[in-house]
Each structure stands twice: as C-alpha cells, then as structure tokens.
Design an enzyme around this catalytic site. Structure first.
Site, PDB file in Angstrom:
ATOM      1  CB  VAL A  18      -0.958   0.001   1.217  1.00 10.17           C
ATOM      2  CG1 VAL A  18      -1.782   1.285   1.257  1.00 10.17           C
ATOM      3  CG2 VAL A  18      -1.876  -1.216   1.179  1.00 10.17           C
ATOM      4  CB  VAL A  37      -4.825  20.063  -0.965  1.00 17.21           C
ATOM      5  CG1 VAL A  37      -4.365  20.570   0.384  1.00 17.21           C
ATOM      6  CG2 VAL A  37      -5.064  18.549  -0.908  1.00 17.21           C
ATOM      7  CE  LYS A 106      -6.971  -5.556   8.353  1.00 20.66           C
ATOM      8  NZ  LYS A 106      -6.220  -5.036   7.246  1.00 20.66           N
ATOM      9  CB  VAL A 133     -13.704  -0.601   6.919  1.00 18.90           C
ATOM     10  CG1 VAL A 133     -14.834  -1.596   6.703  1.00 18.90           C
ATOM     11  CG2 VAL A 133     -13.454  -0.381   8.395  1.00 18.90           C
ATOM     12  N   GLY A 135     -10.906  -1.659   1.968  1.00 17.93           N
ATOM     13  CA  GLY A 135      -9.995  -1.081   0.975  1.00 17.93           C
ATOM     14  C   GLY A 135     -10.515   0.152   0.262  1.00 17.93           C
ATOM     15  CD  GLU A 191      -0.696 -11.741   4.626  1.00 20.78           C
ATOM     16  OE1 GLU A 191       0.521 -11.912   4.712  1.00 20.78           O
ATOM     17  OE2 GLU A 191      -1.225 -10.686   4.248  1.00 20.78           O
ATOM     18  CE  LYS A 206     -10.662  -5.455   6.486  1.00 23.27           C
ATOM     19  NZ  LYS A 206     -10.459  -6.443   5.425  1.00 23.27           N
TER      20      LYS A 206
HETATM   21  N1  HSE Z   1      -6.624  -9.692   4.036  1.00 23.93           N
HETATM   22  C1  HSE Z   1      -7.708  -8.803   3.754  1.00 23.93           C
HETATM   23  C2  HSE Z   1      -8.658  -9.457   2.777  1.00 23.93           C
HETATM   24  C3  HSE Z   1      -7.299  -7.494   3.173  1.00 23.93           C
HETATM   25  O1  HSE Z   1      -8.449 -10.583   2.351  1.00 23.93           O
HETATM   26  O2  HSE Z   1      -9.655  -8.823   2.465  1.00 23.93           O
HETATM   27  C4  HSE Z   1      -6.786  -6.558   4.198  1.00 23.93           C
HETATM   28  O3  HSE Z   1      -7.729  -6.259   5.153  1.00 23.93           O
END
Ligand code: HSE
Length: 434
Positions: A18, A37, A106, A133, A135, A191, A206
């Site tokens: 990110v 801005v 989060k 929350v 993305g 992951e 979230k």
């Molecule tokens: N690991 C999360 C997902 C994204 O699979 O949505 C980050 O919050």
C-alpha cells in the site's frame, strides 16, 4: 495552516504494497492534489525497517529508519505499516506534535481506537481511516458522515476478500477448503499463514469499526462474536447452492433487543447462507461489499475492491486530501461519536434463521420426533426437505427455521443430536439477508 513554504509536509510510515502506491500517487498526481487541497503535498520521508530494499518508483533518499523523528516534522502522517506497535506509539507521537493522521490500521483501531480519538481530539487534529475497512470502498465516510442524520439498523458486510475468494472458488469449481486457500495464496490474496483471514479476525476488526460508527457506540474487537470459515466443507457449499443460497463470511452489526428487553447491538462475524438473489450473493471473487439498512435511507450497498495496493491507496489519498484541506481552510473532520453507548448484547441472544442438516434413520415417526424437539424449544420450522439415501435406511433432512435466538437453536440442536434416530447433525448454518 500550510507550512511556511505554502506546502504541507506528508510523512509515510510503511512502504509495503500500500505504501508504495501511496508514494506513487502522491508524486504522479502532485499537481491535481495541490489544486484540490489548495497547497502542495510534499512527501518528506518514508519510514521503513530496511532502507536498502528496492522499491519501484520510490526515491531512496526519502527512506529512513527513524520513524520517531520523521513524525515530528510532518503536517500529515500516513500510517500503513499495520499491527499494534510501533504503529500506536508513532501515531500518538505524530498527534502530540500536531500532525493530522491517516491510517489504514484496522487492527489498531479495533483494539484501541478510543485512545487515538482522544489524543486527536486533545490536539485538535484529524484522525481519518477510510482504508481500514474494505480497501477502496468508501464506507467509513458514508457511515460516519453521509448517514449521520439517519438511524442505521443493520450493516451486513463481505469485508474480507480472501475468504470471499475461497468460498466463491468452492462454489464455482467444487474445490475443498484447503485447495481453495492454496489457490488464494498462489494469487497473493491469502498470506502464507492465512489464519487472520480464514478465522475471521480481519473481518472482526472491520466489523468493530463499522459498528462503532453506525451505532455511535464504542465497539472493540473483543466485543465481536467471531467464527471463521475453516469448518465449512465442499458439501456445505454445494447444499447451499441446491437450496438457492450462497455461503458467505459476513460481518454483521445490528440493533437488537435481548430477551430481558435490553436494547443494544450485536456484532458478529460468521459464515452465513444468503439468498442467491440478495445483492451480497453476487459479490464474487476477492471483491468486498457492505450492505447498510437505515431507517430513512432504506437499503444501500457499497461495492468494490477491498484490498490491494492501488485500491487501498485510493482510500488513503482521499483521506489525505480531506485532512490537508482542513489544514488549509481551517476546521476539522468528525471526532469520535460514542454518545449512544449502547450495550453490546451477548452472542446467544442474536436472532436469525437457521438451516440444520441432519442424517437420520429412515423409519416411521422420525420426522415427528425431530419436529417435537424444535417445538419444545420454541423454534418454528419454515421448511423441511427430505431425501433418502438408497438402500441405506438413512435419510437426509434439511430443516430451515423461522427466526429464533442462538440460545434456543443451540438447545434444540443439542437435544436433536441426543435422539436415537439421529445419526448425525451434519451442519448448522445461519441464514441472513432475507
Ligand atoms: N486480508 C484482507 C482481505 C485485506 O483478504 O480482504 C486486508 O484487510
């Protein structure tokens, strides 16, 4: 106010998937951002653990390991490092030094949001967290601001893309859970250790954030009843489809009344069957969606990409523009709103519908015995479907209930499983969104 040079100094904490995209957008869109801005946004430093790692498009001269120092020389601090520490200490230090903070964290907000809010309030700076929350999906701002004049009744969200991808793959390709998780890992959604996603921790954080905003009440991750998807089988998913439903991992926050009449809220994350014609059932792959039911607005749905570098950076940049505008024009965004202080009701007082799948002996009177147990516990049957297993004297019963409390349902299931004629309670799934 803008820094003496007429620009605002932005510090970035973290430069992973990110952070790299935030740095890229800040650079590539510098002119447009300045126009929006009213001051230029000058990226003054990026705190990372390893300054020698190659980061495409990022000026190595901006990298520093000294995050403590960096946060003291910025007007806006963007935290995209994740985790509780050192993120919390750095955010508090940034606020103490007068910076506005934008965070995607989060886990930290769900664990200790009130500490951050209080610090920001004391310092008179903004704390924004749209990217925490779902993305890229604008959901924090709509709930926090656009719906501030309404009364939210319920929030139903698919807020974890990994589990949605896994369940979707199980449904469309007939994969079992382990195979689908491996595919999600191969595509970079899950992951190497998928626990946070598949056990529902990510969705629970979230859910806590959304519930706090929707119900003006402090809700931490510890208040969220959480069940992941690891108990689900390919068979559960196939049965869902055969009954016109789709299995989703839902984050649910809703107003509810406990048996003793206490008005409060319930916040939970668990797999649930959603009717296939519900808008959430059409959320495929790794996409996210949040369905909001509000008294005056009615039903709303927010849909999009819930993860990934560029989508999450879009939400971060939107917040950066907002907090930067406040510094240019004066004023602040919303502060914590927890005035309603509603009790978080115990999980077993949640009320929903259920689908119970049983393997029973195929002999006279079995259905009557099972129905009697449901009646004894005050659980009303909506429908029953029976199919016999040829030559095995076994029948499969699929019972869908009307709305019942978790307490009544679990008592029912315990009693049913004790019946001689019941060979197995194969699965118990909640039915939501109908
Ligand atoms: N690991 C999360 C997902 C994204 O699979 O949505 C980050 O919050």
């Amino acid at each position: 106010m803008p820094h003496q040079s007429g620009s605002l100094r932005v510090a970035l904490l973290g430069c992973g998937v990110v952070g790299t995209q935030v740095a890229r957008l800040l650079t590539e869109q510098a002119d447009d951002l300045a126009a929006r801005v009213g001051a230029r946004l000058e990226l003054v430093g990026i705190a990372v653990r390893d300054t020698t790692a190659e980061r495409e498009g990022v000026d190595p001269a901006l990298l520093t390991q000294d995050a403590d120092e960096l946060v003291t020389r910025a007007d806006v601090v963007v935290e995209v490092m994740g985790g509780i520490e050192p993120a919390r200490t750095l955010i508090l230090r940034a606020i103490e030094h007068g910076a506005s903070v934008v965070t995607a964290n989060k886990a930290l907000l769900a664990a200790d949001g009130p500490t951050l809010y209080a610090a920001a309030d004391a310092a008179g700076v903004d704390l924004y967290f749209e990217a925490a929350v779902a993305g890229a999906i604008p959901i924090v701002r709509p709930v926090r601001e656009s719906l501030a004049g309404d009364r939210v009744q319920r929030v139903l969200g698919i807020v974890n893309g990994t589990t949605n991808y896994v369940l979707d793959k199980m449904a469309t390709d007939g994969l079992d859970l382990d195979q689908a998780v491996k595919e999600a890992q191969a595509l970079g959604y899950a992951e190497a250790d998928p626990t946070a996603d598949v056990e529902g921790y990510d969705a629970a954080a979230k859910a806590a954030i959304l519930a706090s905003l929707a119900f003006h009440t402090r809700v931490s991750i510890d208040d969220v009843h959480r069940e992941g998807i690891t108990g689900l089988t390919a068979d559960d998913v196939a049965w869902a489809a055969s009954t016109g439903r789709t299995l989703k991992l839902l984050a649910i926050a809703e107003r509810n009344t406990a048996d003793d009449g206490t008005e409060g809220i319930q916040v939970r994350v668990h797999p649930a069957l959603v009717p296939s014609d519900h808008p959430l059932a059409g959320v495929r792959g790794a996409f996210n969606a949040v369905f909001v039911e509000a008294e005056a607005a009615g039903e709303l749905m927010f849909y999009g990409r819930g993860a990934g570098g560029a989508p999450t950076a879009s939400a971060v940049l939107g917040d950066v523009v907002s907090v930067a505008r406040h510094r240019v024009l004066g004023g602040r965004g919303p502060v914590e709103s927890s005035y309603a202080d509603l009790p978080v009701l115990p999980a077993d007082s949640a009320r929903t519908r259920y689908q119970v799948r049983l393997e029973v002996r195929d002999q006279p009177g079995v259905l009557a015995q099972v129905a009697a147990v449901l009646a004894e516990h005050g659980v009303s049957i909506e429908s029953v479907r029976q199919s016999a297993v040829p030559d095995d004297h076994v029948a499969l019963l699929l019972i869908t209930t009307h709305t019942a409390s978790e307490r009544a349902l679990s008592g029912t299931v315990e009693a049913i499983s004790g019946l001689d004629v019941v060979r197995a309670v194969v699965s118990v799934l909640r039915v939501e969104g109908a």
